[in-house]
Design a protein around this motif. Structure first.
Motif, short mmCIF file in Angstrom:
data_model
loop_
_atom_site.label_atom_id
_atom_site.label_comp_id
_atom_site.label_asym_id
_atom_site.label_seq_id
_atom_site.Cartn_x
_atom_site.Cartn_y
_atom_site.Cartn_z
N GLY A 72 0.73 -1.35 -0.06
CA GLY A 72 -0.12 -0.46 -0.22
C GLY A 72 0.38 1.46 -0.03
N MET A 73 -0.06 2.53 -0.61
CA MET A 73 0.78 3.76 -0.12
C MET A 73 -0.55 4.13 0.29
SD MET A 73 3.20 4.00 -3.06
CE MET A 73 3.95 5.40 -3.57
N GLY A 74 -0.61 5.87 0.88
CA GLY A 74 -1.03 6.82 1.43
C GLY A 74 -0.39 8.49 1.20
N ASP A 75 -1.64 9.61 1.32
CA ASP A 75 -0.66 10.40 1.19
C ASP A 75 -1.81 11.11 2.13
OD1 ASP A 75 1.05 12.74 1.92
OD2 ASP A 75 0.52 12.79 -0.44
N PHE A 76 -1.93 12.14 3.47
CA PHE A 76 -3.15 12.79 3.77
C PHE A 76 -2.74 14.00 4.16
CE2 PHE A 76 -4.53 8.27 4.11
CZ PHE A 76 -5.64 8.03 3.61
N VAL A 77 -3.62 14.71 4.68
CA VAL A 77 -3.50 16.28 5.01
C VAL A 77 -4.45 16.17 5.67
CG1 VAL A 77 -2.04 17.59 3.41
CG2 VAL A 77 -4.43 17.00 3.54
N PHE A 78 -4.24 17.35 7.45
CA PHE A 78 -5.60 17.10 8.75
C PHE A 78 -5.93 18.45 9.12
CE2 PHE A 78 -2.93 13.46 9.00
CZ PHE A 78 -3.56 11.80 8.86
N ASP A 79 -6.50 18.95 8.95
CA ASP A 79 -7.06 19.68 9.06
C ASP A 79 -7.40 19.92 10.99
OD1 ASP A 79 -8.67 22.20 10.13
OD2 ASP A 79 -10.57 22.00 8.23
N ASN A 80 -6.71 20.62 11.95
CA ASN A 80 -6.93 20.39 13.45
C ASN A 80 -8.05 21.42 13.75
OD1 ASN A 80 -4.24 18.94 13.91
ND2 ASN A 80 -3.51 20.23 12.66
N SER A 81 -8.07 22.20 12.97
CA SER A 81 -9.26 22.98 13.57
C SER A 81 -10.59 22.54 13.37
CB SER A 81 -9.82 24.37 12.27
OG SER A 81 -9.69 23.86 11.09
N ASP A 82 -11.15 20.75 12.95
CA ASP A 82 -12.13 20.05 12.99
C ASP A 82 -11.40 18.80 13.69
OD1 ASP A 82 -14.17 18.45 12.72
OD2 ASP A 82 -13.99 18.60 10.33
N MET A 83 -11.81 18.81 14.92
CA MET A 83 -11.93 18.04 15.66
C MET A 83 -13.11 17.11 16.19
SD MET A 83 -8.65 18.30 15.93
CE MET A 83 -8.10 17.44 17.96
#
Length: 500
Positions: free
Chosen positions: A411-422
């Protein structure tokens, strides 16, 4: 005693004890005063008797002492006699007796340890050159031996204790530059190291006999050490510029261990091929990693039902993490490789006597990288605190491999995260990105496990239903593909089908 102090002290003592070129002018007192100044800067109290005899400065009864504030104790090291000889050409020989007992006493937390370590050398030379502010130590020895000749704990000498190490073909160089900080560069090679540890339980409960060897050792290290006493404030040491980095490599190693516990014997043997390790630590980053090839482990013992016979083609590991707070996103990484893990047919026969499964070596590879925002300097964090010191901004799965018993997952993957939405993911920052997975041979593996009686049929049916929700057939036989997507609305989709 903080980490920086331990590293600095041990590194410097090693340089002094095993430290030689020809550049400019240094005299015996220059070298001795540099020792005294450095050691005093590390927090050691230095005591010695000095006497000049012609071109030789004799330093007798050299003793080092240090307080241990965190443990309310003391360390005392009696190093004996050392000579500093002026060669008349701007260089100085450091001469130690062929046998040099070092007496170490540690008294902390109500416990007392009294040890004598004897350094024995053959054909050892140590020459110091350069200037008082910039010294170079070149050293070599055909053989160096370290023996723990006595160990007394709380007034009782441990019987039958043998601890020694023999280094053959030692060659190295240390450079020391002083100013507002002390900077060192060290390189060393050792043809071979053989070591022995033998011990017995004073109450007769058992004994241990360990023997090991390493060949073709090469090591280097660089350090910047701020001068001064930072015992009470390790964070200040890093803020003042503490920086250490280094690496080592070996051609091979082996360890033999035999033991007896309550009358029951056991033994273990570990051999490896080439290996290496590298590390770095300063105010901004901490990194550590290495790899070892051709590992073979054999073990038997009273609590082991059958002999262990395991091998790895490769064992690799590593991590890098930021240490200093910043408003900018910083890189981190984590990796693990367990390559070509194989076990003996005797072990396989325990759960696959009919040889239903392929007995091919197994492999696990995980390679992660990401970005994080560090909100507070890691070095200042309270180790007992539950405080989260940063935010996860991005995570990339560069490589995932699992190969076992004829089945594989990649597998391979790529994510970004929005810390304003918890909220969307129950207290976790909302991800956005995709993960691609490929699975081969999983249905065949489950069929075989059912035929062996290791998996109930109803559990396999549930697993197959779950796989059908998350995957689609691939091009090959018994191949499945899955693309898991989390979109900007927080929806989770598997191959275009919304799951959340």
């Amino acid at each position: 005693m903080n980490f920086g102090k331990r590293v600095a002290g041990s590194s410097l003592l090693a340089s002094f004890l095993l430290s030689t070129t020809a550049l400019a002018d240094v005299g015996p007192r220059d070298v001795w005063e540099s020792w005294r100044g450095y050691l005093s800067g590390f927090g050691y109290d230095v005591s010695a008797q000095e006497k000049t005899d012609g071109n030789t400065l004799n330093v007798n009864d050299l003793t080092l002492g240090m307080q241990i504030p965190d443990e309310d104790g003391t360390v005392s090291i009696d190093m004996g006699d050392i000579q500093f000889v002026d060669n008349g050409d701007g260089t100085v020989d450091v001469v130690m007796p062929s046998q040099m007992p070092m007496h170490v006493v540690v008294d902390a937390d109500g416990e007392n340890v009294d040890a004598t370590v004897t350094l024995t050398h053959k054909d050892m030379t140590t020459v110091v050159s350069g200037t008082p502010e910039d010294m170079t130590y070149d050293y070599n020895a055909s053989e160096l031996t370290f023996d723990l000749t006595k160990l007394v704990v709380d007034g009782e000498e441990l019987p039958g204790l043998v601890v020694n190490a023999i280094m053959q073909g030692v060659l190295g160089q240390s450079k020391m530059l002083t100013g507002d900080t002390m900077e060192t560069q060290q390189q060393m090679s050792v043809d071979s190291i053989a070591y022995v540890v033998q011990a017995a339980d004073p109450d007769g409960g058992g004994e241990v006999d360990l023997k090991g060897n390493m060949t073709g050792l090469k090591a280097d290290a660089q350090m910047v050490l701020p001068l001064g006493d930072y015992t009470e404030d390790p964070a200040a040491l890093f803020q003042a510029g503490f920086d250490i980095a280094g690496s080592y490599a070996i051609q091979g190693s082996d360890v033999d261990l035999s033991f007896e516990e309550d009358g029951a014997p056991g033994k273990a043997k570990v051999t490896t091929g080439a290996g290496d390790m590298a590390f770095e630590m300063n105010e901004t980053v901490m990194a550590y990693g290495g790899a070892v090839s051709d590992i073979q482990i054999n073990a038997t013992g009273p609590d082991i039902p059958l002999p262990i016979d395991v091998s790895f083609g490769e064992l690799g590991y590593g991590f890098e993490m930021p240490m200093k707070a910043s408003q900018d996103q910083q890189d981190f990484s984590l990796g693990l490789v367990l390559g070509d893990l194989a076990v003996s047919e005797m072990i396989w026969s325990m759960f696959d006597p009919g040889q239903v499964l392929p007995h091919d070596p197994a492999t696990l590879v995980i390679d992660l990288a990401g970005k994080a925002t560090i909100l507070k300097d890691i070095i200042t964090l309270d180790e007992d605190s539950d405080e989260v010191p940063g935010e996860l901004n991005a995570l990339t799965l560069n490589d995932l491999q699992v190969h076992i018993a004829g089945a594989s997952l990649t597998g391979m993957g790529d994510f970004v995260f929005d810390n304003s939405d918890m909220v969307s993911f129950d207290g976790f920052p909302r991800p956005e990105g995709a993960l691609d997975l490929n699975i081969v041979g999983i249905n065949g593996l489950m069929d075989k496990l059912v035929s062996m009686g290791l998996l109930p049929e109803e559990q396999v049916m549930g697993a197959r239903m779950m796989l059908s929700m998350f995957s689609i057939p691939g091009e090959g036989d018994d191949e499945l593909n899955s693309t898991i997507v989390v979109n900007e609305q927080g929806h989770v989709l598997a191959n275009g089908q919304r799951l959340k």
